[in-house]
Design an enzyme around this catalytic site. Sequence first.
Site, PDB file in Angstrom:
ATOM      1  N   CYS A   1       7.165  -0.905   6.216  1.00 54.18           N
ATOM      2  CA  CYS A   1       6.320   0.221   5.652  1.00 54.18           C
ATOM      3  C   CYS A   1       7.468   1.020   4.569  1.00 54.18           C
ATOM      4  O   CYS A   1       8.612   0.835   4.858  1.00 54.18           O
ATOM      5  CB  CYS A   1       6.462   1.321   6.991  1.00 54.18           C
ATOM      6  SG  CYS A   1       5.653   3.045   6.216  1.00 54.18           S
ATOM      7  N   LEU A   2       7.180   1.155   3.404  1.00 56.73           N
ATOM      8  CA  LEU A   2       8.011   1.875   2.486  1.00 56.73           C
ATOM      9  C   LEU A   2       8.947   2.998   3.139  1.00 56.73           C
ATOM     10  O   LEU A   2       9.892   3.189   2.510  1.00 56.73           O
ATOM     11  CB  LEU A   2       7.345   2.174   1.197  1.00 56.73           C
ATOM     12  CG  LEU A   2       6.700   1.131   0.312  1.00 56.73           C
ATOM     13  CD1 LEU A   2       5.769   1.679  -0.812  1.00 56.73           C
ATOM     14  CD2 LEU A   2       7.822   0.100  -0.286  1.00 56.73           C
TER      15      LEU A   2
ATOM     16  N   GLN B   1       3.254   9.666   1.581  1.00 52.78           N
ATOM     17  CA  GLN B   1       4.479   9.140   1.445  1.00 52.78           C
ATOM     18  C   GLN B   1       5.256   9.562   0.229  1.00 52.78           C
ATOM     19  O   GLN B   1       6.323   9.134  -0.058  1.00 52.78           O
ATOM     20  CB  GLN B   1       4.135   7.528   1.487  1.00 52.78           C
ATOM     21  CG  GLN B   1       3.785   6.942   2.841  1.00 52.78           C
ATOM     22  CD  GLN B   1       3.569   5.443   2.782  1.00 52.78           C
ATOM     23  OE1 GLN B   1       2.567   4.992   2.186  1.00 52.78           O
ATOM     24  NE2 GLN B   1       4.765   4.733   3.200  1.00 52.78           N
TER      25      GLN B   1
ATOM     26  N   HIS C   1      -1.659   6.699   8.050  1.00 55.37           N
ATOM     27  CA  HIS C   1      -0.729   7.530   7.239  1.00 55.37           C
ATOM     28  C   HIS C   1      -1.421   8.892   7.316  1.00 55.37           C
ATOM     29  O   HIS C   1      -0.685  10.086   7.059  1.00 55.37           O
ATOM     30  CB  HIS C   1      -0.141   6.994   6.006  1.00 55.37           C
ATOM     31  CG  HIS C   1       1.033   6.045   5.864  1.00 55.37           C
ATOM     32  ND1 HIS C   1       2.286   6.663   6.301  1.00 55.37           N
ATOM     33  CD2 HIS C   1       1.159   4.902   5.814  1.00 55.37           C
ATOM     34  CE1 HIS C   1       3.245   5.556   6.506  1.00 55.37           C
ATOM     35  NE2 HIS C   1       2.536   4.485   6.038  1.00 55.37           N
TER      36      HIS C   1
ATOM     37  N   GLY D   1       0.727  -0.958   0.005  1.00 56.91           N
ATOM     38  CA  GLY D   1       0.147  -0.014   0.027  1.00 56.91           C
ATOM     39  C   GLY D   1       0.997   1.240  -0.177  1.00 56.91           C
ATOM     40  O   GLY D   1       2.042   1.162   0.580  1.00 56.91           O
TER      41      GLY D   1
ATOM     42  N   HIS E   1      -3.303   0.443   8.267  1.00 61.94           N
ATOM     43  CA  HIS E   1      -1.756   0.887   8.211  1.00 61.94           C
ATOM     44  C   HIS E   1      -1.812   2.237   7.196  1.00 61.94           C
ATOM     45  O   HIS E   1      -1.280   3.099   7.583  1.00 61.94           O
ATOM     46  CB  HIS E   1      -0.815  -0.133   7.789  1.00 61.94           C
ATOM     47  CG  HIS E   1       0.276   0.235   7.297  1.00 61.94           C
ATOM     48  ND1 HIS E   1       1.333  -0.353   8.039  1.00 61.94           N
ATOM     49  CD2 HIS E   1       0.982   1.259   6.425  1.00 61.94           C
ATOM     50  CE1 HIS E   1       2.616   0.371   7.730  1.00 61.94           C
ATOM     51  NE2 HIS E   1       2.314   1.243   6.759  1.00 61.94           N
ATOM     52  N   GLU E   2      -2.666   2.065   6.181  1.00 55.55           N
ATOM     53  CA  GLU E   2      -2.619   3.049   5.018  1.00 55.55           C
ATOM     54  C   GLU E   2      -3.457   4.213   5.605  1.00 55.55           C
ATOM     55  O   GLU E   2      -2.970   5.615   5.368  1.00 55.55           O
ATOM     56  CB  GLU E   2      -2.869   2.506   3.681  1.00 55.55           C
ATOM     57  CG  GLU E   2      -2.162   1.532   3.047  1.00 55.55           C
ATOM     58  CD  GLU E   2      -0.732   1.929   3.179  1.00 55.55           C
ATOM     59  OE1 GLU E   2      -0.208   3.055   2.840  1.00 55.55           O
ATOM     60  OE2 GLU E   2       0.200   0.984   3.136  1.00 55.55           O
TER      61      GLU E   2
END
Length: 165
Positions: free
Chosen positions: A89-90, A48, A135, A43, A131-132
Site C-alpha cells: 500500500c502506498l 490517501q 480505504h 490504486g 483493497h481500494e
Amino acid sequence: MKLRIYPDPILSKSCAEVRIGDSKIPAILDEMAQKLYKWEGAGLAAPQVGIMGRVVVIDIRDEPKKLYKLVNPKITWKSDEIVESNEGCLSLPILRKTIKRYESVVMEYFDENFEKKEIYATGFLSCCLQHELDHLDGILYIDHLSRLKKARALSEFKKIQEAKG
Ligand SMILES: [Zn+2]
C-alpha cells in the site's frame, strides 16, 4: 495532494459518498491519476491524499492499458472462492503481506462523466478493487491479518520507517 502515510488518522476514517455531478470531481480524479503514476501504485483512494470522499483511481498496468476512475464505487457481488493476495500500500511503504480476498467481485460505480457502470473483476483487479474500496471505509489491508500478524506487521513497518529516518 500529499500522500498520507500510516498512522495518519485520516486513513482509519470512513468517507461519505460524493455528490453525483459535482463539478470538482473530474479534476480531483485527474490529479489523483497523476499521483498514482508518479508514486507507481496500482490504486489510490481519496483519503490517501487527504480527501474524505468515495473516489478511487486504479490502473493495474495491464495490457491494454486501462485507468479506472471510480466515483461512489460499491461491491454488489462477491465470489465464494477466496484467494491469497500479496499486497502492499502506498500509505504503508515497502511493507508487503499476504491476506485473503474474494477471487472475483461485481462492482457498480459512476465514471468521471457520472455515467453508471458495472464491472466483473477477477484475480489481481478484483483484489485491487477490494483493497481500494476498503480505504473508503477506513480499512487497511493489514486489518485483514490476525491480531498477532497485524502487530508483527506494524512493528516491521515501524522499523522500515525508522531505517528511512
Ligand atoms: Zn492502499
